[in-house]
Design a protein around this motif. Sequence first.
Motif, PDB file in Angstrom:
ATOM      1  N   SER A 137     -10.537   4.553  -1.504  1.00 29.20           N
ATOM      2  CA  SER A 137     -10.945   3.062  -1.268  1.00 29.20           C
ATOM      3  C   SER A 137     -11.458   2.429  -2.570  1.00 29.20           C
ATOM      4  O   SER A 137     -12.571   2.940  -3.023  1.00 29.20           O
ATOM      5  CB  SER A 137     -11.594   2.858   0.210  1.00 29.20           C
ATOM      6  OG  SER A 137     -10.977   3.573   0.979  1.00 29.20           O
ATOM      7  N   HIS A 172      -6.235  11.020   2.472  1.00 28.91           N
ATOM      8  CA  HIS A 172      -7.122   9.749   1.996  1.00 28.91           C
ATOM      9  C   HIS A 172      -7.980  10.011   0.778  1.00 28.91           C
ATOM     10  O   HIS A 172      -8.032  11.164   0.739  1.00 28.91           O
ATOM     11  CB  HIS A 172      -7.641   9.091   3.117  1.00 28.91           C
ATOM     12  CG  HIS A 172      -7.878   7.588   3.123  1.00 28.91           C
ATOM     13  ND1 HIS A 172      -8.000   6.838   1.556  1.00 28.91           N
ATOM     14  CD2 HIS A 172      -8.001   6.748   3.965  1.00 28.91           C
ATOM     15  CE1 HIS A 172      -8.219   5.386   2.201  1.00 28.91           C
ATOM     16  NE2 HIS A 172      -8.053   5.264   3.268  1.00 28.91           N
ATOM     17  N   LYS A 200       0.770  -1.275  -0.049  1.00 30.14           N
ATOM     18  CA  LYS A 200       0.038  -0.014  -0.076  1.00 30.14           C
ATOM     19  C   LYS A 200       0.903   1.242   0.019  1.00 30.14           C
ATOM     20  O   LYS A 200       0.329   2.335  -0.069  1.00 30.14           O
ATOM     21  CB  LYS A 200      -0.923   0.027   1.373  1.00 30.14           C
ATOM     22  CG  LYS A 200      -2.053  -0.802   1.330  1.00 30.14           C
ATOM     23  CD  LYS A 200      -3.062  -0.356   2.646  1.00 30.14           C
ATOM     24  CE  LYS A 200      -3.299   1.031   2.607  1.00 30.14           C
ATOM     25  NZ  LYS A 200      -4.841   1.035   2.357  1.00 30.14           N
ATOM     26  N   ARG A 220       1.973   2.275   3.007  1.00 27.53           N
ATOM     27  CA  ARG A 220       1.061   2.822   4.076  1.00 27.53           C
ATOM     28  C   ARG A 220       1.888   3.168   5.377  1.00 27.53           C
ATOM     29  O   ARG A 220       3.138   2.570   5.516  1.00 27.53           O
ATOM     30  CB  ARG A 220       0.202   1.758   4.509  1.00 27.53           C
ATOM     31  CG  ARG A 220      -0.851   2.226   5.789  1.00 27.53           C
ATOM     32  CD  ARG A 220      -1.751   1.062   6.085  1.00 27.53           C
ATOM     33  NE  ARG A 220      -2.502   1.239   7.314  1.00 27.53           N
ATOM     34  CZ  ARG A 220      -3.985   1.401   7.215  1.00 27.53           C
ATOM     35  NH1 ARG A 220      -4.380   1.774   5.971  1.00 27.53           N
ATOM     36  NH2 ARG A 220      -4.584   1.440   8.168  1.00 27.53           N
ATOM     37  N   ASN A 256      -6.531   0.148  -1.284  1.00 26.99           N
ATOM     38  CA  ASN A 256      -6.084   1.120  -2.044  1.00 26.99           C
ATOM     39  C   ASN A 256      -4.576   1.437  -1.870  1.00 26.99           C
ATOM     40  O   ASN A 256      -4.251   1.243  -0.745  1.00 26.99           O
ATOM     41  CB  ASN A 256      -6.887   2.609  -1.880  1.00 26.99           C
ATOM     42  CG  ASN A 256      -6.987   2.866  -0.234  1.00 26.99           C
ATOM     43  OD1 ASN A 256      -7.510   2.220   0.104  1.00 26.99           O
ATOM     44  ND2 ASN A 256      -5.929   3.726   0.134  1.00 26.99           N
ATOM     45  N   SER A 278      -8.097  -1.066   3.839  1.00 23.76           N
ATOM     46  CA  SER A 278      -8.789  -0.926   2.673  1.00 23.76           C
ATOM     47  C   SER A 278      -7.427  -1.093   1.339  1.00 23.76           C
ATOM     48  O   SER A 278      -6.738  -0.834   1.906  1.00 23.76           O
ATOM     49  CB  SER A 278      -9.139   0.438   2.335  1.00 23.76           C
ATOM     50  OG  SER A 278      -8.331   1.399   2.630  1.00 23.76           O
ATOM     51  N   GLU A 310     -16.304   2.907   4.463  1.00 22.67           N
ATOM     52  CA  GLU A 310     -15.601   1.968   5.406  1.00 22.67           C
ATOM     53  C   GLU A 310     -16.476   1.855   6.697  1.00 22.67           C
ATOM     54  O   GLU A 310     -17.098   2.875   7.206  1.00 22.67           O
ATOM     55  CB  GLU A 310     -14.114   2.512   5.825  1.00 22.67           C
ATOM     56  CG  GLU A 310     -13.132   2.450   4.549  1.00 22.67           C
ATOM     57  CD  GLU A 310     -13.310   3.817   3.846  1.00 22.67           C
ATOM     58  OE1 GLU A 310     -14.274   4.681   4.086  1.00 22.67           O
ATOM     59  OE2 GLU A 310     -12.363   4.282   3.026  1.00 22.67           O
TER      60      GLU A 310
HETATM   61 MG    MG Z   1      -8.150   3.156   4.238  1.00 23.64          MG
END
Ligand code: MG
Length: 331
Positions: A148, A229, A53, A55, A142, A140, A177
């Motif tokens: 997402s 996001h 991700k 992330r 993405n 999620s 979400e």
């Molecule tokens: Mg998310």
Amino acid sequence: MKHSLIISDSEGIIRAAEIIRNGGLVVFPTETVYGLGADGLNGGAVRKIFEAKGRPADNPLIEHLSSIEQAETVAKNIPDLFYRLAEKFWPGPLTIVLEKQSVIPDEVTAGLSTVGLRIPDHPLTRELINRVGRPVAAPSANRSGRPSPTSFEMAKQEMDGRVDAIIDGGVCRSGLESTVISVHSDELHILRPGFITAEMLKDVSGLPVTIATKEQTGKVRSPGMKHPHYQPNAKVYYTDEIDPFRLSNIFAGKKLGLILFNDSAKPVEMPAGAEVINVLDWEDYAFKFYRALVEMDDRGVDVIIVQSVARHGLGTALMNRIERAGERLER
Ligand code: MG
Ligand code: TXA
């Protein structure tokens, strides 16, 4: 690039469960958005999620369970209210944050002493988690910062080649979400608003429900809330007043995309060349929102204007996502 294995039936789910049990990554559908899953008790596997991700490592993941009882294997000091909420809303779009047991790796919780739990509502994914036999950690699906995925096509576009397999479960039913909450003896905190509203939680718990905001608490309670996001390539602005004449002036020379209620402006009044995606009501807005952002990118718009909604019920969750996708258009 090696493409990810595409799975669409129960036989494929057996394979997907093996992949997760062996430390691999599988994208799966839920009723909210697609998730990017790994063995929730394997720290090394969970680290791969963050790589796929891009992330930030300080953002914890939700553990997806196959039963309410499974919560007892990963959480401790579970309050009675947890059971009442889980029985009412699971499987469904509610994530409940509890104190964690030490079996949960730090990679999942970003070092917090708590863990978020939910049972998602999608038949293929419930079968998957059952077969894995352990909680499945997933954010999620993405790439970090992007909308997402709420359809198989979006999930594939985000994650093909970055994960071992992707399960095709069509379009996600609710499109936003899950609501993330923490449970205390005398009140409930909503850490991230979602489909399960403050009003619904109050009805079931009989307790006061507060919605944590930056302003209220002085710090962000749900670490994910502070990261960007839901952002497509086009610049997003939101406004409650869709005035085609004004928009044409402000964004002269730009190709506009408008996401708005179908009764807010007549097609004939739209700025020339604008792309329009209509929504019928709040539920339809939630259902379509992320897909509409990505669809506007595909249609080549420069700027996306989205219509804001009132902050109650599902409107609270919608505005939370809209605000994080874009910026308010000043009057
Ligand atoms: Mg998310
Ligand atoms: O509907 C959903 O919740 C989807 C599907 C796949 O289940 N998952 C999802 O995950 O949206 P993610 O990682 O994109 O968002 C999880 C949110 C983040 O805002 C994170 O900070 C918060 O939940 N969260 C997770 N564990 C937490 C904890 N222990 N304490 C506070 N917030 C937590």
